[in-house]
Design a protein around this motif. Structure first.
Motif, PDB file in Angstrom:
ATOM      1  N   SER A  67      20.157 -47.111   0.538  1.00 62.73           N
ATOM      2  CA  SER A  67      20.995 -45.941   0.762  1.00 62.73           C
ATOM      3  C   SER A  67      21.522 -45.959   2.189  1.00 62.73           C
ATOM      4  N   GLN A  68      22.781 -45.664   2.344  1.00 58.14           N
ATOM      5  CA  GLN A  68      23.395 -45.600   3.673  1.00 58.14           C
ATOM      6  C   GLN A  68      23.033 -44.298   4.385  1.00 58.14           C
ATOM      7  N   THR A  69      22.759 -43.252   3.610  1.00 54.61           N
ATOM      8  CA  THR A  69      22.527 -41.926   4.173  1.00 54.61           C
ATOM      9  C   THR A  69      21.281 -41.297   3.559  1.00 54.61           C
ATOM     10  N   SER A  70      20.875 -40.184   4.146  1.00 58.83           N
ATOM     11  CA  SER A  70      19.827 -39.349   3.566  1.00 58.83           C
ATOM     12  C   SER A  70      20.049 -37.925   4.058  1.00 58.83           C
ATOM     13  N   THR A  71      19.935 -36.981   3.127  1.00 57.56           N
ATOM     14  CA  THR A  71      20.224 -35.582   3.429  1.00 57.56           C
ATOM     15  C   THR A  71      19.081 -34.697   2.947  1.00 57.56           C
ATOM     16  N   ASP A  91      20.407 -34.321   8.462  1.00 56.66           N
ATOM     17  CA  ASP A  91      20.636 -35.762   8.366  1.00 56.66           C
ATOM     18  C   ASP A  91      19.324 -36.502   8.594  1.00 56.66           C
ATOM     19  N   CYS A  93      18.840 -39.563   8.716  1.00 54.40           N
ATOM     20  CA  CYS A  93      19.044 -40.712   9.595  1.00 54.40           C
ATOM     21  C   CYS A  93      18.940 -40.314  11.061  1.00 54.40           C
ATOM     22  N   CYS A  99      18.487 -45.982   9.284  1.00 49.83           N
ATOM     23  CA  CYS A  99      19.499 -46.191   8.247  1.00 49.83           C
ATOM     24  C   CYS A  99      20.366 -47.382   8.606  1.00 49.83           C
ATOM     25  N   ASP A 133      22.318 -41.581  -1.159  1.00 56.34           N
ATOM     26  CA  ASP A 133      23.784 -41.595  -1.304  1.00 56.34           C
ATOM     27  C   ASP A 133      24.255 -40.987  -2.618  1.00 56.34           C
TER      28      ASP A 133
END
Length: 148
Positions: A67-71, A91, A93, A99, A133
């Protein structure tokens, strides 16, 4: 005799007494697996969170996906109703996770949980999700707290 090493060890041991591994329930982690959850300071369970204070939340998990992101999405469950719980940084990251997240990577999510002074004194179940993502849960955990 130099007592500095003893002081350092004593301070480290004092830090361990303030944090306790939190008993949690997995509530649907689809793309990761949680290993540990701790809240600092939390001397007993349910953790007593004092209004006006901030707490450190640390979750160690293993990602099952890239995954490029995490929320982060956080709710307090009161009488079965999820109420959004604001955290300063959503965020992941920017909360200890490197990340992009790699598959089978062990991640250490660390963030602050501020307890606003206007929150009522109540027992509540916190539901904490960290989404990838695709908006799938890298982790979803529930744990009880008591706001005092």
């Amino acid at each position: 005799m130099d007592s500095r090493p003893a002081v350092v060890v004593l301070l480290c041991l004092m830090g361990f007494t303030c944090a306790e591994l939190v008993k949690f329930i997995d509530c649907g982690s689809t793309s990761g697996k949680v290993a540990t959850v701790d809240i600092n300071p939390c001397a007993s369970q349910p953790c007593q969170l004092h209004r006006g204070d901030s707490y450190s939340v640390n979750v160690t998990f293993n990602s099952g996906v890239e995954s490029q992101t995490s929320t982060a999405v956080v709710h307090g469950i009161v009488a079965g109703v999820p109420i959004p719980f604001a955290i300063p940084i959503v965020d992941g990251c920017k909360s200890g996770i490197q990340c992009p997240i790699q598959k089978q990577q062990t991640c250490h999510y660390q963030t602050a949980l501020p307890v606003k002074a206007e929150y009522p004194a109540i027992k509540v179940v916190v539901e904490w999700e960290l989404r990838d993502d695709n908006k799938q849960d890298l982790f979803c955990i529930k744990f009880p707290v008591q706001i005092v």
